[in-house]
Write a protein that holds these residues in place. Structure first.
Motif, PDB file in Angstrom:
ATOM      1  N   ARG A   7       1.149  -5.413   6.743  1.00 16.65           N
ATOM      2  CA  ARG A   7       1.206  -5.816   8.108  1.00 16.65           C
ATOM      3  C   ARG A   7       2.235  -4.852   8.917  1.00 16.65           C
ATOM      4  NH1 ARG A   7       6.294  -8.391   8.568  1.00 16.65           N
ATOM      5  NH2 ARG A   7       7.194  -9.392   6.749  1.00 16.65           N
ATOM      6  N   LEU A   8       2.985  -4.041   8.052  1.00 17.95           N
ATOM      7  CA  LEU A   8       3.634  -3.224   8.593  1.00 17.95           C
ATOM      8  C   LEU A   8       3.232  -1.675   8.692  1.00 17.95           C
ATOM      9  CD1 LEU A   8       7.166  -4.091   6.784  1.00 17.95           C
ATOM     10  CD2 LEU A   8       6.516  -4.813   9.085  1.00 17.95           C
ATOM     11  N   VAL A   9       2.214  -1.487   8.288  1.00 19.73           N
ATOM     12  CA  VAL A   9       1.220  -0.296   8.326  1.00 19.73           C
ATOM     13  C   VAL A   9       1.165  -0.053  10.038  1.00 19.73           C
ATOM     14  CG1 VAL A   9      -0.912   0.691   8.019  1.00 19.73           C
ATOM     15  CG2 VAL A   9       0.281  -0.272   6.175  1.00 19.73           C
ATOM     16  N   ARG A  10       1.148   1.141  10.490  1.00 17.76           N
ATOM     17  CA  ARG A  10       0.932   1.577  11.502  1.00 17.76           C
ATOM     18  C   ARG A  10      -0.511   2.315  11.835  1.00 17.76           C
ATOM     19  NH1 ARG A  10       3.224  -2.366  12.169  1.00 17.76           N
ATOM     20  NH2 ARG A  10       5.432  -2.630  12.868  1.00 17.76           N
ATOM     21  N   ARG A  11      -0.792   2.284  13.151  1.00 13.79           N
ATOM     22  CA  ARG A  11      -2.153   2.945  13.436  1.00 13.79           C
ATOM     23  C   ARG A  11      -1.972   4.385  13.234  1.00 13.79           C
ATOM     24  NH1 ARG A  11      -6.686   2.231  16.866  1.00 13.79           N
ATOM     25  NH2 ARG A  11      -7.501   4.324  17.590  1.00 13.79           N
ATOM     26  N   GLY A  12      -2.959   5.099  12.274  1.00 13.85           N
ATOM     27  CA  GLY A  12      -2.625   6.501  12.115  1.00 13.85           C
ATOM     28  C   GLY A  12      -2.064   6.953  10.803  1.00 13.85           C
ATOM     29  N   ASP A  13      -1.105   5.896  10.245  1.00 12.82           N
ATOM     30  CA  ASP A  13      -0.671   6.136   8.720  1.00 12.82           C
ATOM     31  C   ASP A  13      -1.588   6.647   8.145  1.00 12.82           C
ATOM     32  OD1 ASP A  13       1.945   5.316   9.834  1.00 12.82           O
ATOM     33  OD2 ASP A  13       1.952   3.588   8.824  1.00 12.82           O
ATOM     34  N   ARG A  14      -1.382   7.386   6.875  1.00 15.25           N
ATOM     35  CA  ARG A  14      -2.081   8.307   5.969  1.00 15.25           C
ATOM     36  C   ARG A  14      -2.129   7.328   4.906  1.00 15.25           C
ATOM     37  NH1 ARG A  14      -0.648  13.024   4.434  1.00 15.25           N
ATOM     38  NH2 ARG A  14      -2.670  13.927   3.950  1.00 15.25           N
ATOM     39  N   VAL A  45       0.800  -1.181   0.015  1.00 12.19           N
ATOM     40  CA  VAL A  45       0.015  -0.058   0.045  1.00 12.19           C
ATOM     41  C   VAL A  45       0.891   1.365  -0.022  1.00 12.19           C
ATOM     42  CG1 VAL A  45      -2.042  -1.025   1.261  1.00 12.19           C
ATOM     43  CG2 VAL A  45      -0.182  -0.125   2.590  1.00 12.19           C
ATOM     44  N   LEU A  46       0.231   2.341  -0.533  1.00 16.42           N
ATOM     45  CA  LEU A  46       0.922   3.760  -0.207  1.00 16.42           C
ATOM     46  C   LEU A  46       0.640   4.603   0.942  1.00 16.42           C
ATOM     47  CD1 LEU A  46       0.283   4.476  -3.998  1.00 16.42           C
ATOM     48  CD2 LEU A  46       2.284   3.500  -3.129  1.00 16.42           C
ATOM     49  N   VAL A  47       1.569   5.017   1.601  1.00 17.39           N
ATOM     50  CA  VAL A  47       1.441   5.781   2.867  1.00 17.39           C
ATOM     51  C   VAL A  47       2.075   7.032   2.388  1.00 17.39           C
ATOM     52  CG1 VAL A  47       2.040   6.212   5.283  1.00 17.39           C
ATOM     53  CG2 VAL A  47       1.579   3.848   4.479  1.00 17.39           C
ATOM     54  N   LEU A  48       1.375   8.165   2.877  1.00 21.44           N
ATOM     55  CA  LEU A  48       1.721   9.569   2.340  1.00 21.44           C
ATOM     56  C   LEU A  48       2.215  10.262   3.708  1.00 21.44           C
ATOM     57  CD1 LEU A  48       1.963  11.427  -0.246  1.00 21.44           C
ATOM     58  CD2 LEU A  48      -0.345  12.044   0.249  1.00 21.44           C
ATOM     59  N   ASP A  49       3.395  10.652   3.313  1.00 25.41           N
ATOM     60  CA  ASP A  49       3.906  11.660   4.646  1.00 25.41           C
ATOM     61  C   ASP A  49       4.416  12.743   4.045  1.00 25.41           C
ATOM     62  OD1 ASP A  49       3.636   9.597   6.511  1.00 25.41           O
ATOM     63  OD2 ASP A  49       5.672   8.638   6.160  1.00 25.41           O
TER      64      ASP A  49
END
Length: 363
Positions: free
Chosen positions: A80-87, A66-70
């Motif tokens: 499985r490596l996504v953390r709570r609150g990641d966008r 998945v893509l996480v935008l910071d």
């Protein structure tokens, strides 16, 4: 001169892309849990629209992440490596409708260069000549030896032949291997060859069966366990040749991923599947060329982890080459069916392939 084609980015002035909305994100509701409607990545270059005509390219998209935008940084993350609150980027379309664009033609030949619309023999099979494939591979490996990250994925058959085993060790010593991914069997039979000159009890040169040879690989595992590690066993047993020894000598990382089928396994084998996956992904993410030899399941696993492109430090986008070498078309077909359409098959005996490769690259 680089051996790979120039990358042609999308034309974001096209009316449909110019009218694309900004991408949407949603916070992950928990660690390892994705928001509804999350966007799952492919291994093609993927862009997201930040608004105002600003499109951001993921640095190395791979299958089923998945893509996480910071802020202005786009990370490709396994679920499985996504953390709570990641966008997390959300959206299930791929042509700009939701601010996501998957670019599948960046390395294609210019329009009109392909000739006829209908042709025979458009797909590589056992009938295909691979002379040109070898020539291209020589050029790619010579380039990536100094400017890339070459990852080998090896099945135990490479160690079953004296000459192919020596060729792989030569390639490691020559700088043509930056990481080796394999299983328990490759290391076991490589050390069996060193200690007994056999592979599963068969002489690695004459192929003659050796009396009691079916014990050899079990004796090897027991001996390495007694010494505590591959490195200590190789040093203390005085082993002077082989694939694993060459990796240790030249400080090439080796990742041995465990399997339910393993005897032993050796003490260096990673038996936790998540830890093994993480260790393999570290090299798959860096890879510029992957060569998978006679190991269908391992090849498919690494294919799923490997992007089809890399963004270099200077911003250049280059292809990641993935070769699968096997006697059977099955492995190449499975890779394509699992999304690794860029995989190139060379259908031949892996021992012959190794010797041919080394004879053309050594010196």
């Amino acid at each position: 001169m680089t051996p790979f084609p120039a990358y042609v980015p999308p034309d974001f002035t096209r009316p449909d892309l110019a009218a694309a909305p900004p991408v949407r994100v949603a916070e992950a509701p928990g660690s390892g849990v994705l928001p509804a409607g999350f966007h799952a990545t492919s291994n093609y270059p993927e862009y997201v629209h930040l608004g105002g005509g600003r499109w951001l390219l993921a640095s190395g998209s791979r299958m089923d992440a998945v893509l996480v935008l910071d802020g202005d940084m786009l990370r490709v993350v396994e679920p499985r490596l996504v953390r709570r609150g990641d966008r997390v980027v959300v959206g299930r379309t791929e042509n700009g409708e939701e601010g996501i664009y998957v670019h599948t033609t960046g390395f294609d030949a210019p329009a009109g260069a392909g000739g006829d619309k209908f042709t025979f023999r458009s797909r590589g099979t056992r009938e295909s000549p691979f002379s040109r494939s070898y020539e291209e591979l020589y050029d790619i490996l010579r380039h990536d030896r100094d400017h890339g990250h070459i990852v080998w994925v090896l099945g135990p058959a490479v160690a079953f032949d004296r000459d192919s085993r020596a060729a792989m060790a030569g390639l490691i010593g020559g700088g043509y291997c930056h990481a080796l991914l394999a299983g328990n069997a490759l290391a076991t039979h490589d050390l069996e060859a060193a200690l007994f000159h056999t592979g599963l009890g068969q002489d690695i040169y004459t192929q003659a069966l050796v009396a009691g040879g079916h014990y050899h690989h079990l004796d090897v595992i027991n001996e390495v366990l007694r010494h505590g590690s591959l490195e200590r066993a190789i040093a203390e047993l005085g082993i002077r040749d082989g694939i694993i020894r060459a990796c240790l000598e030249h400080r090439v990382p080796v990742v041995l991923a465990g399997s339910i089928r393993d005897d032993g396994p050796l003490p260096d084998v990673i038996t936790d599947s998540r830890q093994a996956q993480d260790a393999m992904r570290a090299h798959a993410r860096r890879a510029t060329t992957v060569i998978a030899l006679a190991t269908q399941l391992h090849a498919i696993a690494v294919g799923n982890m490997t992007p089809s492109y890399r963004v270099l430090d200077d911003g250049t986008v280059r292809p990641v080459y993935f070769y699968i070498v096997d006697m059977s078309e099955f492995g190449a077909d499975k890779l394509a069916n699992r999304g690794s359409g860029q995989a190139r098959a060379i259908l031949t005996n892996v021992q012959d392939f190794m010797v041919n490769l080394w004879n053309n690259l050594k010196g």
